[in-house]
Design a protein around this motif. Structure first.
Motif, PDB file in Angstrom:
ATOM      1  N   VAL A  64      -7.354 -26.916 -52.960  1.00  0.00           N
ATOM      2  CA  VAL A  64      -8.128 -28.106 -52.627  1.00  0.00           C
ATOM      3  C   VAL A  64      -9.606 -27.760 -52.667  1.00  0.00           C
ATOM      4  CG1 VAL A  64      -6.326 -29.107 -51.203  1.00  0.00           C
ATOM      5  CG2 VAL A  64      -8.022 -27.632 -50.150  1.00  0.00           C
ATOM      6  N   SER A  65     -10.408 -28.746 -52.821  1.00  0.00           N
ATOM      7  CA  SER A  65     -11.850 -28.559 -52.788  1.00  0.00           C
ATOM      8  C   SER A  65     -12.294 -28.417 -51.329  1.00  0.00           C
ATOM      9  CB  SER A  65     -12.522 -29.771 -53.417  1.00  0.00           C
ATOM     10  OG  SER A  65     -13.904 -29.697 -53.217  1.00  0.00           O
ATOM     11  N   PRO A  66     -13.202 -27.484 -51.020  1.00  0.00           N
ATOM     12  CA  PRO A  66     -13.650 -27.315 -49.653  1.00  0.00           C
ATOM     13  C   PRO A  66     -14.296 -28.556 -49.059  1.00  0.00           C
ATOM     14  CG  PRO A  66     -14.427 -25.516 -51.028  1.00  0.00           C
ATOM     15  CD  PRO A  66     -13.786 -26.511 -51.935  1.00  0.00           C
ATOM     16  N   GLU A  67     -14.821 -29.432 -49.903  1.00  0.00           N
ATOM     17  CA  GLU A  67     -15.461 -30.641 -49.404  1.00  0.00           C
ATOM     18  C   GLU A  67     -14.427 -31.533 -48.778  1.00  0.00           C
ATOM     19  OE1 GLU A  67     -16.009 -29.963 -52.961  1.00  0.00           O
ATOM     20  OE2 GLU A  67     -17.568 -28.625 -52.283  1.00  0.00           O
TER      21      GLU A  67
ATOM     22  N   ARG B  94      -1.728 -11.827 -40.421  1.00  0.00           N
ATOM     23  CA  ARG B  94      -2.504 -10.854 -41.197  1.00  0.00           C
ATOM     24  C   ARG B  94      -3.330 -11.640 -42.206  1.00  0.00           C
ATOM     25  NH1 ARG B  94      -3.505  -6.550 -39.078  1.00  0.00           N
ATOM     26  NH2 ARG B  94      -3.711  -5.461 -41.038  1.00  0.00           N
ATOM     27  N   SER B  95      -4.640 -11.602 -42.047  1.00  0.00           N
ATOM     28  CA  SER B  95      -5.543 -12.286 -42.955  1.00  0.00           C
ATOM     29  C   SER B  95      -6.243 -11.226 -43.792  1.00  0.00           C
ATOM     30  CB  SER B  95      -6.556 -13.106 -42.161  1.00  0.00           C
ATOM     31  OG  SER B  95      -7.400 -13.821 -43.031  1.00  0.00           O
ATOM     32  N   HIS B  96      -5.988 -11.250 -45.077  1.00  0.00           N
ATOM     33  CA  HIS B  96      -6.502 -10.212 -45.966  1.00  0.00           C
ATOM     34  C   HIS B  96      -7.796 -10.647 -46.642  1.00  0.00           C
ATOM     35  CE1 HIS B  96      -2.149  -9.494 -45.594  1.00  0.00           C
ATOM     36  NE2 HIS B  96      -2.566  -8.248 -45.441  1.00  0.00           N
ATOM     37  N   PRO B  97      -8.760  -9.754 -46.801  1.00  0.00           N
ATOM     38  CA  PRO B  97      -8.711  -8.359 -46.402  1.00  0.00           C
ATOM     39  C   PRO B  97      -8.865  -8.216 -44.888  1.00  0.00           C
ATOM     40  CG  PRO B  97     -10.831  -8.822 -47.433  1.00  0.00           C
ATOM     41  CD  PRO B  97     -10.000 -10.062 -47.541  1.00  0.00           C
ATOM     42  N   CYS B  98      -8.092  -7.290 -44.312  1.00  0.00           N
ATOM     43  CA  CYS B  98      -8.084  -7.055 -42.874  1.00  0.00           C
ATOM     44  C   CYS B  98      -9.227  -6.120 -42.477  1.00  0.00           C
ATOM     45  CB  CYS B  98      -6.754  -6.439 -42.452  1.00  0.00           C
ATOM     46  SG  CYS B  98      -5.336  -7.467 -42.858  1.00  0.00           S
ATOM     47  N   LYS B  99      -9.651  -6.247 -41.238  1.00  0.00           N
ATOM     48  CA  LYS B  99     -10.757  -5.428 -40.740  1.00  0.00           C
ATOM     49  C   LYS B  99     -10.274  -4.184 -39.999  1.00  0.00           C
ATOM     50  CE  LYS B  99     -13.513  -9.578 -40.043  1.00  0.00           C
ATOM     51  NZ  LYS B  99     -14.144 -10.440 -39.056  1.00  0.00           N
TER      52      LYS B  99
ATOM     53  N   PHE C  49       8.892 -15.176 -42.695  1.00  0.00           N
ATOM     54  CA  PHE C  49       7.763 -14.543 -43.369  1.00  0.00           C
ATOM     55  C   PHE C  49       7.085 -15.654 -44.145  1.00  0.00           C
ATOM     56  CE2 PHE C  49       6.473 -12.088 -47.355  1.00  0.00           C
ATOM     57  CZ  PHE C  49       5.246 -11.717 -46.828  1.00  0.00           C
ATOM     58  N   ILE C  50       5.857 -15.992 -43.753  1.00  0.00           N
ATOM     59  CA  ILE C  50       5.140 -17.120 -44.332  1.00  0.00           C
ATOM     60  C   ILE C  50       3.889 -16.597 -45.047  1.00  0.00           C
ATOM     61  CG2 ILE C  50       3.909 -19.281 -43.835  1.00  0.00           C
ATOM     62  CD1 ILE C  50       5.654 -19.458 -41.260  1.00  0.00           C
ATOM     63  N   VAL C  51       3.660 -17.105 -46.247  1.00  0.00           N
ATOM     64  CA  VAL C  51       2.482 -16.721 -47.018  1.00  0.00           C
ATOM     65  C   VAL C  51       1.672 -17.973 -47.320  1.00  0.00           C
ATOM     66  CG1 VAL C  51       1.650 -15.765 -49.193  1.00  0.00           C
ATOM     67  CG2 VAL C  51       3.648 -14.740 -48.067  1.00  0.00           C
ATOM     68  N   ILE C  52       0.386 -17.905 -46.999  1.00  0.00           N
ATOM     69  CA  ILE C  52      -0.535 -18.985 -47.354  1.00  0.00           C
ATOM     70  C   ILE C  52      -1.622 -18.366 -48.208  1.00  0.00           C
ATOM     71  CG2 ILE C  52      -2.176 -20.684 -46.512  1.00  0.00           C
ATOM     72  CD1 ILE C  52      -0.411 -21.063 -44.101  1.00  0.00           C
ATOM     73  N   ASP C  53      -1.688 -18.805 -49.437  1.00  0.00           N
ATOM     74  CA  ASP C  53      -2.619 -18.248 -50.403  1.00  0.00           C
ATOM     75  C   ASP C  53      -3.538 -19.342 -50.889  1.00  0.00           C
ATOM     76  OD1 ASP C  53      -3.339 -15.857 -51.641  1.00  0.00           O
ATOM     77  OD2 ASP C  53      -1.314 -15.513 -52.374  1.00  0.00           O
ATOM     78  N   GLY C  54      -4.712 -18.977 -51.324  1.00  0.00           N
ATOM     79  CA  GLY C  54      -5.633 -19.960 -51.863  1.00  0.00           C
ATOM     80  C   GLY C  54      -7.019 -19.377 -52.003  1.00  0.00           C
ATOM     81  N   LEU C  55      -7.865 -20.131 -52.629  1.00  0.00           N
ATOM     82  CA  LEU C  55      -9.232 -19.686 -52.866  1.00  0.00           C
ATOM     83  C   LEU C  55     -10.088 -19.867 -51.614  1.00  0.00           C
ATOM     84  CD1 LEU C  55      -9.666 -21.222 -56.413  1.00  0.00           C
ATOM     85  CD2 LEU C  55      -9.105 -18.863 -55.816  1.00  0.00           C
ATOM     86  N   ASP C  56     -11.283 -19.298 -51.646  1.00  0.00           N
ATOM     87  CA  ASP C  56     -12.211 -19.409 -50.526  1.00  0.00           C
ATOM     88  C   ASP C  56     -12.473 -20.879 -50.200  1.00  0.00           C
ATOM     89  OD1 ASP C  56     -12.418 -16.658 -50.445  1.00  0.00           O
ATOM     90  OD2 ASP C  56     -14.233 -16.606 -51.670  1.00  0.00           O
ATOM     91  N   GLY C  57     -12.412 -21.197 -48.926  1.00  0.00           N
ATOM     92  CA  GLY C  57     -12.728 -22.542 -48.479  1.00  0.00           C
ATOM     93  C   GLY C  57     -11.613 -23.554 -48.626  1.00  0.00           C
ATOM     94  N   ALA C  58     -10.410 -23.120 -49.002  1.00  0.00           N
ATOM     95  CA  ALA C  58      -9.309 -24.060 -49.232  1.00  0.00           C
ATOM     96  C   ALA C  58      -8.613 -24.488 -47.943  1.00  0.00           C
ATOM     97  CB  ALA C  58      -8.284 -23.445 -50.188  1.00  0.00           C
ATOM     98  N   GLY C  59      -8.882 -23.803 -46.829  1.00  0.00           N
ATOM     99  CA  GLY C  59      -8.259 -24.180 -45.563  1.00  0.00           C
ATOM    100  C   GLY C  59      -7.143 -23.243 -45.107  1.00  0.00           C
TER     101      GLY C  59
ATOM    102  N   ASP D  13      -7.222 -20.413 -43.296  1.00  0.00           N
ATOM    103  CA  ASP D  13      -7.308 -20.036 -41.882  1.00  0.00           C
ATOM    104  C   ASP D  13      -6.925 -21.194 -40.964  1.00  0.00           C
ATOM    105  OD1 ASP D  13      -8.054 -17.438 -42.489  1.00  0.00           O
ATOM    106  OD2 ASP D  13     -10.199 -17.871 -42.377  1.00  0.00           O
ATOM    107  N   THR D  14      -7.310 -22.392 -41.335  1.00  0.00           N
ATOM    108  CA  THR D  14      -6.952 -23.574 -40.539  1.00  0.00           C
ATOM    109  C   THR D  14      -5.437 -23.746 -40.491  1.00  0.00           C
ATOM    110  OG1 THR D  14      -9.018 -24.663 -41.144  1.00  0.00           O
ATOM    111  CG2 THR D  14      -7.211 -26.082 -40.367  1.00  0.00           C
ATOM    112  N   GLN D  15      -4.785 -23.646 -41.643  1.00  0.00           N
ATOM    113  CA  GLN D  15      -3.329 -23.805 -41.693  1.00  0.00           C
ATOM    114  C   GLN D  15      -2.610 -22.677 -40.954  1.00  0.00           C
ATOM    115  OE1 GLN D  15      -1.937 -26.630 -42.755  1.00  0.00           O
ATOM    116  NE2 GLN D  15      -4.046 -27.265 -43.078  1.00  0.00           N
ATOM    117  N   VAL D  16      -3.123 -21.458 -41.104  1.00  0.00           N
ATOM    118  CA  VAL D  16      -2.526 -20.312 -40.413  1.00  0.00           C
ATOM    119  C   VAL D  16      -2.603 -20.517 -38.905  1.00  0.00           C
ATOM    120  CG1 VAL D  16      -2.872 -17.863 -39.899  1.00  0.00           C
ATOM    121  CG2 VAL D  16      -2.863 -18.636 -42.256  1.00  0.00           C
TER     122      VAL D  16
END
Length: 130
Positions: free
Chosen positions: A127-130, A36-41, A4-14, A16-19
């Protein structure tokens, strides 16, 4: 379930890329992976959370957080105990509380992280999105 892996972070931190990279790695090993990427559709809680996130104002931030929490709990209950899943990856699991006003977000974060199970594989991307 093996992991069970959890990747948390702010918008633009990467997140989805890591997942995506993790899911691909485990799938190449022949593992059955659910992401599962929250919020789910795919459920009313995720949809309502996303709708509220796209609006402004404190009440919408509160709605987004409440629906987000219900979405994460729903995902956990539906997938965590599924014997057909080898690897369950959650993206953005607890971080929705960041949209709440300061002080309240810290209290709610502690409460939510106490209620929702954590993982020995839990990553916070800061991380910074830049």
């Amino acid at each position: 379930m093996d992991k069970f892996i959890v990747i948390d972070g702010l918008d633009g931190a990467g997140k989805d890329t890591q997942v995506k990279l993790l899911a691909e790695m485990y799938e190449k090993q022949g593992k059955n992976v659910v992401v599962r990427s929250h919020p789910c559709k795919d459920n009313k809680y995720g949809i309502k959370s996303k709708e509220a996130l796209l609006k402004t104002g404190k009440i919408n931030h509160l709605k987004a957080t409440v629906y987000f929490g219900l979405d994460a709990i729903r995902s956990f209950r539906k997938y965590y105990y599924n014997d057909n899943i080898d690897v369950l990856i959650f993206s953005r699991y607890i971080m929705a509380v960041v949209y709440l006003p300061n002080v309240i977000n810290v209290i709610i974060y502690k409460f939510v992280s106490f209620i929702l199970p954590t993982s020995e594989y839990m990553f916070f991307l800061d991380v910074s999105p830049e």
